[in-house]
Design a protein around this motif. Structure first.
Motif, PDB file in Angstrom:
ATOM      1  N   GLU A   6       1.261  -0.923  -0.303  1.00  0.00           N
ATOM      2  CA  GLU A   6       0.275   0.083  -0.186  1.00  0.00           C
ATOM      3  C   GLU A   6       1.134   1.069   0.057  1.00  0.00           C
ATOM      4  O   GLU A   6       1.234   1.571   1.211  1.00  0.00           O
ATOM      5  CB  GLU A   6      -0.798  -0.727   1.013  1.00  0.00           C
ATOM      6  CG  GLU A   6      -1.780  -1.262   1.563  1.00  0.00           C
ATOM      7  CD  GLU A   6      -1.467  -1.805   2.908  1.00  0.00           C
ATOM      8  OE1 GLU A   6      -2.170  -2.209   3.599  1.00  0.00           O
ATOM      9  OE2 GLU A   6      -0.280  -1.347   3.030  1.00  0.00           O
ATOM     10  N   PRO A   7       1.428   1.340  -1.140  1.00  0.00           N
ATOM     11  CA  PRO A   7       1.672   3.637  -0.892  1.00  0.00           C
ATOM     12  C   PRO A   7       0.752   4.053  -0.866  1.00  0.00           C
ATOM     13  O   PRO A   7      -0.576   3.511  -1.239  1.00  0.00           O
ATOM     14  CB  PRO A   7       2.338   3.345  -2.401  1.00  0.00           C
ATOM     15  CG  PRO A   7       1.493   2.546  -3.409  1.00  0.00           C
ATOM     16  CD  PRO A   7       0.909   1.193  -2.664  1.00  0.00           C
ATOM     17  N   GLY A   8       1.376   5.841  -1.266  1.00  0.00           N
ATOM     18  CA  GLY A   8       0.340   6.541  -1.025  1.00  0.00           C
ATOM     19  C   GLY A   8      -0.686   7.291   0.593  1.00  0.00           C
ATOM     20  O   GLY A   8      -0.922   8.073   0.078  1.00  0.00           O
ATOM     21  N   GLY A   9       0.140   7.130   1.143  1.00  0.00           N
ATOM     22  CA  GLY A   9      -0.297   7.284   2.378  1.00  0.00           C
ATOM     23  C   GLY A   9       0.514   8.674   3.148  1.00  0.00           C
ATOM     24  O   GLY A   9       0.908   8.779   2.330  1.00  0.00           O
ATOM     25  N   ARG A  19      -5.418   9.403  -2.010  1.00  0.00           N
ATOM     26  CA  ARG A  19      -5.589   8.470  -2.875  1.00  0.00           C
ATOM     27  C   ARG A  19      -4.886   7.164  -2.354  1.00  0.00           C
ATOM     28  O   ARG A  19      -3.715   7.282  -2.685  1.00  0.00           O
ATOM     29  CB  ARG A  19      -5.818   8.460  -4.074  1.00  0.00           C
ATOM     30  CG  ARG A  19      -6.668   7.351  -4.405  1.00  0.00           C
ATOM     31  CD  ARG A  19      -6.010   7.129  -6.277  1.00  0.00           C
ATOM     32  NE  ARG A  19      -7.006   6.404  -6.866  1.00  0.00           N
ATOM     33  CZ  ARG A  19      -6.310   6.120  -8.288  1.00  0.00           C
ATOM     34  NH1 ARG A  19      -5.751   6.112  -9.053  1.00  0.00           N
ATOM     35  NH2 ARG A  19      -7.724   5.184  -9.013  1.00  0.00           N
ATOM     36  N   LEU A  20      -5.157   6.096  -1.564  1.00  0.00           N
ATOM     37  CA  LEU A  20      -4.576   5.038  -1.510  1.00  0.00           C
ATOM     38  C   LEU A  20      -5.096   4.131  -2.434  1.00  0.00           C
ATOM     39  O   LEU A  20      -5.884   3.800  -2.438  1.00  0.00           O
ATOM     40  CB  LEU A  20      -4.885   4.388  -0.073  1.00  0.00           C
ATOM     41  CG  LEU A  20      -4.921   5.312   1.696  1.00  0.00           C
ATOM     42  CD1 LEU A  20      -5.269   4.715   2.602  1.00  0.00           C
ATOM     43  CD2 LEU A  20      -3.890   5.990   1.395  1.00  0.00           C
ATOM     44  N   ASP A  90      -9.403  10.986  10.982  1.00  0.00           N
ATOM     45  CA  ASP A  90      -8.725   9.590  10.583  1.00  0.00           C
ATOM     46  C   ASP A  90      -7.692  10.096  10.308  1.00  0.00           C
ATOM     47  O   ASP A  90      -6.999   8.458   9.989  1.00  0.00           O
ATOM     48  CB  ASP A  90      -9.698  10.658   8.387  1.00  0.00           C
ATOM     49  CG  ASP A  90     -11.233  10.454   8.451  1.00  0.00           C
ATOM     50  OD1 ASP A  90     -11.278  11.600   8.054  1.00  0.00           O
ATOM     51  OD2 ASP A  90     -12.027   9.527   8.953  1.00  0.00           O
ATOM     52  N   THR A  91      -6.996   9.777  11.047  1.00  0.00           N
ATOM     53  CA  THR A  91      -6.018  10.196  11.264  1.00  0.00           C
ATOM     54  C   THR A  91      -5.816   8.571  11.609  1.00  0.00           C
ATOM     55  O   THR A  91      -6.076   8.195  12.335  1.00  0.00           O
ATOM     56  CB  THR A  91      -5.130  10.415  11.610  1.00  0.00           C
ATOM     57  OG1 THR A  91      -5.318  12.459  11.465  1.00  0.00           O
ATOM     58  CG2 THR A  91      -3.928  10.615  12.458  1.00  0.00           C
ATOM     59  N   ALA A  92      -5.080   7.522  10.887  1.00  0.00           N
ATOM     60  CA  ALA A  92      -4.150   6.221  11.719  1.00  0.00           C
ATOM     61  C   ALA A  92      -3.686   5.204  10.283  1.00  0.00           C
ATOM     62  O   ALA A  92      -3.263   6.493   9.525  1.00  0.00           O
ATOM     63  CB  ALA A  92      -5.977   5.342  10.971  1.00  0.00           C
ATOM     64  N   VAL A  93      -3.412   4.433  10.416  1.00  0.00           N
ATOM     65  CA  VAL A  93      -2.751   3.328   9.815  1.00  0.00           C
ATOM     66  C   VAL A  93      -4.034   2.865   8.879  1.00  0.00           C
ATOM     67  O   VAL A  93      -4.529   2.153   9.840  1.00  0.00           O
ATOM     68  CB  VAL A  93      -1.897   2.260  10.490  1.00  0.00           C
ATOM     69  CG1 VAL A  93      -0.941   1.774   9.218  1.00  0.00           C
ATOM     70  CG2 VAL A  93      -0.661   3.372  11.344  1.00  0.00           C
ATOM     71  N   TYR A  94      -3.783   2.841   7.784  1.00  0.00           N
ATOM     72  CA  TYR A  94      -4.882   2.533   6.792  1.00  0.00           C
ATOM     73  C   TYR A  94      -4.079   0.940   6.526  1.00  0.00           C
ATOM     74  O   TYR A  94      -3.105   0.984   6.245  1.00  0.00           O
ATOM     75  CB  TYR A  94      -5.003   3.049   5.775  1.00  0.00           C
ATOM     76  CG  TYR A  94      -6.043   4.041   5.822  1.00  0.00           C
ATOM     77  CD1 TYR A  94      -5.682   5.744   6.757  1.00  0.00           C
ATOM     78  CD2 TYR A  94      -7.768   3.995   5.896  1.00  0.00           C
ATOM     79  CE1 TYR A  94      -6.440   6.168   7.379  1.00  0.00           C
ATOM     80  CE2 TYR A  94      -8.251   5.330   6.556  1.00  0.00           C
ATOM     81  CZ  TYR A  94      -7.614   5.882   6.985  1.00  0.00           C
ATOM     82  OH  TYR A  94      -8.324   6.885   8.161  1.00  0.00           O
ATOM     83  N   TYR A  95      -4.704   0.126   6.682  1.00  0.00           N
ATOM     84  CA  TYR A  95      -4.931  -1.280   6.044  1.00  0.00           C
ATOM     85  C   TYR A  95      -5.747  -2.158   4.989  1.00  0.00           C
ATOM     86  O   TYR A  95      -6.973  -1.799   4.899  1.00  0.00           O
ATOM     87  CB  TYR A  95      -4.613  -2.523   6.775  1.00  0.00           C
ATOM     88  CG  TYR A  95      -3.893  -2.603   7.823  1.00  0.00           C
ATOM     89  CD1 TYR A  95      -4.255  -1.719   9.341  1.00  0.00           C
ATOM     90  CD2 TYR A  95      -2.527  -3.143   7.777  1.00  0.00           C
ATOM     91  CE1 TYR A  95      -3.249  -1.284  10.556  1.00  0.00           C
ATOM     92  CE2 TYR A  95      -1.835  -2.608   9.198  1.00  0.00           C
ATOM     93  CZ  TYR A  95      -2.007  -1.644  10.379  1.00  0.00           C
ATOM     94  OH  TYR A  95      -1.481  -1.647  11.345  1.00  0.00           O
ATOM     95  N   CYS A  96      -4.858  -2.392   3.546  1.00  0.00           N
ATOM     96  CA  CYS A  96      -5.882  -3.167   2.680  1.00  0.00           C
ATOM     97  C   CYS A  96      -5.739  -4.600   3.009  1.00  0.00           C
ATOM     98  O   CYS A  96      -4.387  -5.447   3.476  1.00  0.00           O
ATOM     99  CB  CYS A  96      -5.631  -3.076   1.355  1.00  0.00           C
ATOM    100  SG  CYS A  96      -3.894  -3.554   0.634  1.00  0.00           S
ATOM    101  N   GLN A 118       1.198  -4.221   4.600  1.00  0.00           N
ATOM    102  CA  GLN A 118       2.215  -3.799   5.902  1.00  0.00           C
ATOM    103  C   GLN A 118       1.705  -2.092   6.356  1.00  0.00           C
ATOM    104  O   GLN A 118       1.799  -1.862   7.697  1.00  0.00           O
ATOM    105  CB  GLN A 118       3.252  -3.174   5.598  1.00  0.00           C
ATOM    106  CG  GLN A 118       3.323  -2.573   4.340  1.00  0.00           C
ATOM    107  CD  GLN A 118       2.649  -1.600   3.612  1.00  0.00           C
ATOM    108  OE1 GLN A 118       2.690  -2.712   2.737  1.00  0.00           O
ATOM    109  NE2 GLN A 118       3.319  -0.851   2.417  1.00  0.00           N
ATOM    110  N   GLY A 119       0.231  -2.022   5.842  1.00  0.00           N
ATOM    111  CA  GLY A 119       0.047  -0.455   6.459  1.00  0.00           C
ATOM    112  C   GLY A 119       0.470   0.599   6.419  1.00  0.00           C
ATOM    113  O   GLY A 119       1.744   0.787   5.939  1.00  0.00           O
TER     114      GLY A 119
END
Length: 126
Positions: A6-9, A19-20, A90-96, A118-119
């Protein structure tokens, strides 16, 4: 096996957009429903959105409905999360994550997903 990256954070001001992307490799991407989850410090991982294998079924959490949009491109082995009108909460680690079950179209439960990225950190400043 499926590998998810996951790039894009990044850092964005409140009201901004990000956009993630979730790039998959390995087995047939279209065999998996794809979900996005997030985890803020001191909190449990929570469901954000999911898209079914074909893209026909889409569900967003109430907290992001109308602001976030999940999508996928099976030809590119990639899922996306477009985030608009971002808020500090919305601040967080985002995971797919990828769900390979054939018995359901989608899930909002962490434990039903087979593979995780990996987030990526998303920080929204006020």
């Amino acid at each position: 096996q499926v590998q998810l990256v996951e790039p894009g954070g990044g850092l964005v001001q409140a009201g901004g957009s990000l956009r993630l992307s979730c790039a998959a490799s390995g087995r047939d991407f279209s065999s998996y429903a794809m979900g996005w989850f997030r985890q803020a410090p001191g909190k449990e991982r929570e469901f954000v959105a999911v898209i079914s294998r074909s893209g026909s079924y889409i569900v967003h959490a109430d907290s992001v409905k109308g602001r976030f949009t999940i999508s996928r491109d099976n030809g590119k082995y990639t899922a996306y999360l477009q985030m608009n009108s971002l808020k500090p909460e919305d601040t967080a680690v985002y995971y797919c994550a990828a769900d390979g079950s054939r018995s359901r179209r989608w899930s909002d439960k962490v434990y039903e997903y087979d593979y995780w990225g990996q987030g990526t950190q998303v920080t929204v400043s006020s």
